[in-house]
Enzyme design. Structure first.
Site, PDB file in Angstrom:
ATOM      1  N   GLY A  12       0.991  18.411 -25.139  1.00  0.00           N
ATOM      2  CA  GLY A  12       1.254  18.071 -24.053  1.00  0.00           C
ATOM      3  C   GLY A  12       2.552  18.579 -24.330  1.00  0.00           C
ATOM      4  O   GLY A  12       3.440  17.938 -23.787  1.00  0.00           O
ATOM      5  N   GLY A  15       5.182  19.298 -20.654  1.00  0.00           N
ATOM      6  CA  GLY A  15       4.796  17.861 -20.025  1.00  0.00           C
ATOM      7  C   GLY A  15       6.385  17.200 -19.721  1.00  0.00           C
ATOM      8  O   GLY A  15       7.311  17.879 -20.195  1.00  0.00           O
ATOM      9  N   ASP A  16       5.884  16.817 -18.399  1.00  0.00           N
ATOM     10  CA  ASP A  16       7.217  16.015 -18.041  1.00  0.00           C
ATOM     11  C   ASP A  16       7.924  14.891 -19.208  1.00  0.00           C
ATOM     12  O   ASP A  16       9.253  14.857 -19.389  1.00  0.00           O
ATOM     13  CB  ASP A  16       6.883  14.771 -16.850  1.00  0.00           C
ATOM     14  N   LYS A  19       9.921  17.184 -21.787  1.00  0.00           N
ATOM     15  CA  LYS A  19      11.250  17.833 -20.482  1.00  0.00           C
ATOM     16  C   LYS A  19      11.691  16.642 -21.302  1.00  0.00           C
ATOM     17  O   LYS A  19      13.050  17.639 -21.049  1.00  0.00           O
ATOM     18  CB  LYS A  19      10.623  18.373 -19.896  1.00  0.00           C
ATOM     19  N   ASP A 217       0.576  -0.947 -15.375  1.00  0.00           N
ATOM     20  CA  ASP A 217       2.133   0.595 -15.736  1.00  0.00           C
ATOM     21  C   ASP A 217       3.129  -0.324 -16.599  1.00  0.00           C
ATOM     22  O   ASP A 217       3.719   0.063 -17.647  1.00  0.00           O
ATOM     23  CB  ASP A 217       1.897   0.798 -14.297  1.00  0.00           C
ATOM     24  N   HIS A 222       5.372  -3.499 -20.492  1.00  0.00           N
ATOM     25  CA  HIS A 222       6.861  -3.920 -21.177  1.00  0.00           C
ATOM     26  C   HIS A 222       7.568  -5.386 -20.229  1.00  0.00           C
ATOM     27  O   HIS A 222       8.141  -5.808 -21.077  1.00  0.00           O
ATOM     28  CB  HIS A 222       7.765  -2.597 -19.956  1.00  0.00           C
TER      29      HIS A 222
END
Ligand SMILES: NC(=O)c1ccc[n+]([C@@H]2O[C@H](COP(=O)([O-])OP(=O)(O)OC[C@H]3O[C@@H](n4cnc5c(N)ncnc54)[C@H](OP(=O)(O)O)[C@@H]3O)[C@@H](O)[C@H]2O)c1
Length: 446
Positions: A12, A15-16, A19, A217, A222
Site C-alpha cells: 500500500g 496510499g494516503d 504519502k 476508531d 488512542h
C-alpha cells in the site's frame, strides 16, 4: 543509529498514509543520517498512481534513489512468487514489511507473506497499522494467524499516538519525579479527563468510517492508550517487556461505567447513505478498579466535526479543605496537570496564588506554568519507524495488550442504540456537558 542492512517493503506504498506520513518521515530520518543500513524501499500496490513519482521525487534525493515500485496484488499468490525472486537476492538483509493497506486485506497478506518467508532465513519484521481487528474475536483471530508465521518479537502493531512526545512524557513525568508520583493516586486526584476532539469530518474515509465509528476508531486505541500511560504502575525495569506488562495489567482493571454516542448533523450525506447509527462522537465514564485508582473516574471524550482540534489528558486534583473557602467566601479552582498533544505538544500545571494586587488575605487566582516539549522529530511516525528498525517494541502493542483493549470496549460495540445528533462546529455537544454535570463537574477545554 541503524547500521545493519535492511530493506523496507511498504504494502500500500502509494496510499494516503504512505504519502502523507511514511515517506516524509523516512525522508527526514534519512537526511538526518538515521537510515545508514537502508538498502531499498519498495512500494507495493496494484497500480503506480500518478503522484507516486512526485512523492518520491520530493524526498531527500539520496532516499529517492533507493525507492522502487513493484506492481502487486496482495490477494494473488503469483505476485509473491515474483517477490520471492527478489528476496532471494537480499541474503542476510533484514526484511521489514509494513502493512499500509486496508485492514480487510491483512489476513490474505499475512498468510501469503508467511508462506513465502518460510523458505527464507532472513531476519524479518512485520508492521501492522490500526485497526487491528474489529472486535475481540477478530483481533484474536488475527493474532493467531500472525503467530502461525511470526514470533511476537517480529510483530509491531502500531498506534501512532504512542510515537507522540507528550504521550511518552506522561510516563517520564510520572516515573522520573518524586514530586508527581507521590500524589498520583485516589488520595489526591479527583478525576481525569482524556479528550481527542477533531474539527474534521469523515472526509474521504466515509465508507470505511461508517463500518467502524468513533469507539473503534479512537476510543479502543488512542484514548485507552492515553489512559494506560496515565494510570499504569511503574514497571519493574524500564524495558519493553515490563512496560507492556504494566499496561496490560491496568487495562485489565479498566471498565466502562457508562457511555453516550452522538453523530454530527449531515453525516449521512457525507457518507452517502440514508440511514446509519454509526457514532462520530462518544463520551464515556471509565473506572480503573485497582488499589491506586479506586473511585477515581476517567472521563473520555472524542468526536468529529467539532469547533477545534484538541487532544489532551487533564489530571484534576481534589479541592482544598473547605474551612479556607468559607473564610474567604470564594472557591479556589482545583489544581490541574494537563498533557496536551494537539494543537501544541506541551505540559501545563495550573495552581492557585494570591492575586498580584490586593491584601494578604484575598481570594486566590488561577495561575499556570507551561512547558513546550522540544523534539528532534516532527512526526510520530519518525519515532516509530526508527524503533522498528532498531528493534525496540516499547511503543508497540503486544498481542495480549490488543486483546485487553478490545475487551474494555467489547460490550459497547454494535449496540443498536440511536446516537444523538449534534450540530457541526460546536465546541462540545450539550449531551456531553450534561454527561459530566450529572457528576457535578465540567470539561476543561483549554
Ligand atoms: N491515512 C491515514 O492517515 C491513516 C492513519 C492511521 C492508520 N491508517 C491505516 O493505514 C492503512 C492504509 O490507509 P490509507 O489511508 O493509506 O489507505 P489508502 O489511501 O486507501 O491506500 C491503500 C493502499 O493499498 C493499496 N491496495 C489496495 N488494494 C490492494 C491490493 N489488493 N493489493 C495491493 N495493494 C492494494 C492501494 O493501491 P492500489 O489501489 O493501487 O492497489 C494503496 O496504495 C489502513 O489500515 C488505515 O486504517 C491510515
Amino acid at each position: 543509529m541503524a547500521n545493519k542492512s535492511f530493506s523496507l517493503f511498504i504494502f500500500g506504498g502509494t496510499g494516503d498514509l504512505a504519502k502523507k506520513k511514511l515517506f516524509p518521515s523516512l525522508s527526514r530520518l534519512y537526511s538526518k543520517g538515521y537510515l545508514q543500513g537502508l538498502d531499498k524501499v519498495y512500494s507495493l500496490a496494484r497500480s503506480k498512481r500518478e503522484d507516486w513519482e512526485q512523492v518520491v521525487c520530493q524526498l531527500d534525493r539520496g532516499l529517492g534513489k533507493l525507492c522502487n515500485f513493484i506492481p502487486f496484488d496482495v490477494k494473488e499468490w503469483k505476485y509473491y512468487s515474483e517477490l520471492e525472486k527478489l528476496i532471494s537476492q537480499l541474503k542476510g538483509q533484514e526484511l521489514i514489511f509494513f502493512l499500509s493497506i486496508s485492514p480487510y486485506l491483512y489476513e490474505d497478506t499475512i498468510r501469503n507473506l508467511g508462506r513465502l518467508l518460510r523458505n527464507h532465513p532472513n531476519p524479518r519484521k512485520i508492521v501492522i497499522e490500526k485497526p487491528f481487528g474489529f472486535d475481540l474475536k477478530s483481533a484474536k483471530k488475527l493474532n493467531d494467524l500472525l503467530h502461525r508465521y511470526f514470533i511476537e518479537e517480529e510483530i509491531y502493531r502500531i498506534d501512532h499516538f504512542l510515537g507522540k512526545d507528550t504521550v511518552q512524557n506522561i510516563f517520564s513525568l510520572r516515573f522520573s519525579n518524586t514530586i508527581f508520583e507521590g500524589i498520583w493516586n485516589r488520595n489526591f486526584i479527583d478525576h481525569v479527563q482524556i479528550l481527542a476532539l477533531e474539527s474534521v469530518n469523515v472526509e474521504g474515509r466515509g465508507e470505511f468510517y461508517n463500518k467502524v465509528g468513533a469507539i473503534r476508531d479512537m476510543l479502543q486505541n488512542h484514548m485507552l492508550q492515553m489512559l494506560a500511560f496515565t494510570a499504569m504502575e511503574p514497571p519493574a525495569y524500564f524495558s519493553e517487556k515490563f512496560i507492556r506488562d504494566e499496561k496490560v495489567k491496568v487495562l485489565r482493571s479498566t471498565r466502562i461505567e457508562k457511555l453516550k454516542k452522538g453523530q454530527y448533523e449531515g453525516y449521512l450525506e457525507d457518507v452517502g447513505t440514508q440511514y446509519s447509527n454509526t457514532e462520530t462522537f462518544v463520551c464515556a465514564k471509565v473506572m480503573v478498579e485497582n488499589f491506586r485508582w479506586y473511585g477515581v473516574p476517567f472521563y473520555l471524550m472524542t468526536g468529529k466535526a467539532l469547533k477545534k482540534k484538541l487532544t489532551q489528558v487533564t489530571v484534576v486534583f481534589k479541592e482544598i479543605p473547605q474551612s479556607f473557602v468559607r473564610l474567604l467566601d470564594c472557591k479556589p479552582h482545583q489544581n490541574r496537570i494537563t498533557f496536551q498533544m494537539a494543537p501544541q505538544s506541551k505540559l501545563t500545571i495550573t495552581f492557585e496564588l494570591r492575586p498580584p494586587t490586593g491584601g494578604f488575605i484575598a481570594c486566590p487566582v488561577e495561575t499556570s506554568m507551561e512547558y513546550t516539549f522540544p523534539s528532534e522529530f516532527e512526526e510520530a511516525y519518525e519515532v516509530l519507524l526508527l524503533d522498528v528498525i532498531e528493534g525496540d517494541q516499547s511503543l508497540f502493542i503486544r498481542s495480549d495488550e490488543i486483546e485487553a483493549l478490545w475487551e474494555v470496549v467489547q460490550t459497547y460495540l454494535d449496540t443498536e442504540d440511536k446516537p444523538f445528533i449534534y450540530p457541526r462546529g460546536i465546541e462540545v455537544p450539550e449531551q456531553a456537558v450534561d454527561f459530566l454535570q450529572e457528576d457535578g463537574i465540567f470539561w476543561y477545554l483549554q
